[in-house]
Design a protein around this motif. Structure first.
Motif: not given
Length: 348
Positions: A183, A186-187, A191-192, A225, A254, A332, A337
């Motif tokens: 992470w 922000s997401w 990052n995914e 985020n 977060s 999530r 997110i």
């Protein structure tokens, strides 16, 4: 004088002038002697903080005191300065530790084929490929020195958007690394992809710790985020925080609180630990401080096996006669997110 022009593409041209002024007069201003700050012991507990940030000692837009003030503004317990390939700001950041904030030190090893964090060190590391040193050698040197080594943002874009940001070391996928930053900022889609890669590494048998880092370079935009690390540690000291991270007793968030524990017979394990199971495995997940629309996902060996509306209850327990090799809990948002994630519980 070393000038890097790797972002200049034909037909663009850049004209510059270098003036070197050499003097032999004594320097009137002596280097500042920064006395080390002190954080009063708080004892064992959960501590929230950032493991990745920058100042204008590398490519940040603010000075060290502003960086530390950001951590206070976000009510963090600890904050870590990891400027690119330099430790020049660490004496000053160490001086700013106080009862309300622990400042920690490190360096971001910034190469053309990936970035890595060396945490808990005041040592400068040669990051360039000198005499055939590759990343495996560099990682080993960092770990041998007692520092904590983390692969940073492995699936960030590379050239030309962010030269060197993407992890491209074939011998370190993940090689000897024991932690990876899943992470960053922000997401995002990057990052995914880092999380997907992390799950692939877990399925390959690597017991890796997942971390977060804002990678902050200046004031955060509104509605960021970003994820922080919430670590269970024996005390609020650099050594204890890093030991907690090494053990994997942390979750990333977060905002929400998220805990997970597993039982089998008389054995139990918190996230970051291995459960010895000779009976059915009972897995409990507890969460708080969620938003409307949030869902809790239970991940087993990289796949979602359970999903719960986070606002209808704040605890769920499942029993598995044939347990998976590892479990992770995620929270999530309604748009997908990520808002929180635990480290794994492994089952043997």
């Amino acid at each position: 004088v070393y000038i890097d022009t790797h972002r200049i593409l034909p037909p663009d041209t850049v004209t510059y002038t270098i003036t070197v002024d050499i003097r032999s007069d004594p320097i009137a201003d002596q280097p500042t002697d920064y006395p080390k700050g002190h954080t009063t012991s708080r004892g064992q507990g959960w501590y929230r903080g950032d493991l990745h940030g920058h100042t204008f000692h590398s490519d940040g837009s603010w000075d060290v005191p502003e960086f530390v003030q950001y951590a206070r503004d976000y009510n963090l317990d600890f904050v870590t300065l990891t400027d690119h390939n330099t430790i020049s700001a660490l004496a000053q950041v160490d001086s700013l530790s106080a009862d309300d904030i622990l400042t920690m030190g490190g360096m971001e090893l910034t190469t053309y084929y990936g970035h890595a964090l060396a945490l808990g060190t005041r040592q400068w590391y040669e990051w360039r490929d000198i005499n055939g040193q590759n990343m495996r050698d560099l990682a080993q040197a960092v770990m041998d020195s007692g520092a904590f080594y983390i692969i940073a943002h492995p699936r960030d874009p590379g050239d030309p958007a962010c030269t060197g940001c993407r992890w491209e070391y074939d011998e370190m996928m993940p090689g000897t690394a024991t932690a990876v930053e899943i992470w960053n900022d922000s997401w995002s889609d990057a990052n995914e992809d880092s999380l997907k890669l992390y799950y692939e590494w877990l399925n390959a048998g690597y017991k890796l710790v997942a971390t977060a880092g804002t990678d902050i370079h200046g004031p955060l935009p509104e509605n960021s985020n970003v994820g922080f690390n919430v670590v269970f540690a024996d005390d609020l000291t650099e050594v204890d925080i890093l030991n907690g991270i090494r053990q994997g007793t942390l979750y990333l968030s977060s905002g929400p609180d998220l805990k997970m524990i597993a039982f089998s017979g008389g054995n139990r394990a918190l996230f970051g630990e291995t459960l010895e199971a000779d009976n059915p495995v009972k897995l409990s997940v507890l969460w708080m401080s969620v938003d409307e629309g949030d869902t809790v996902h239970l991940i087993a060996d990289g796949k979602v096996i359970e999903q719960v509306n986070a606002t209808e209850t704040n605890r769920m327990t499942w029993t598995f006669d044939e347990p998976a090799k590892w479990y992770v809990a995620e929270i999530r948002a309604e748009d997908g997110i990520l808002r929180a994630i635990t480290n794994p519980i492994w089952v043997e």
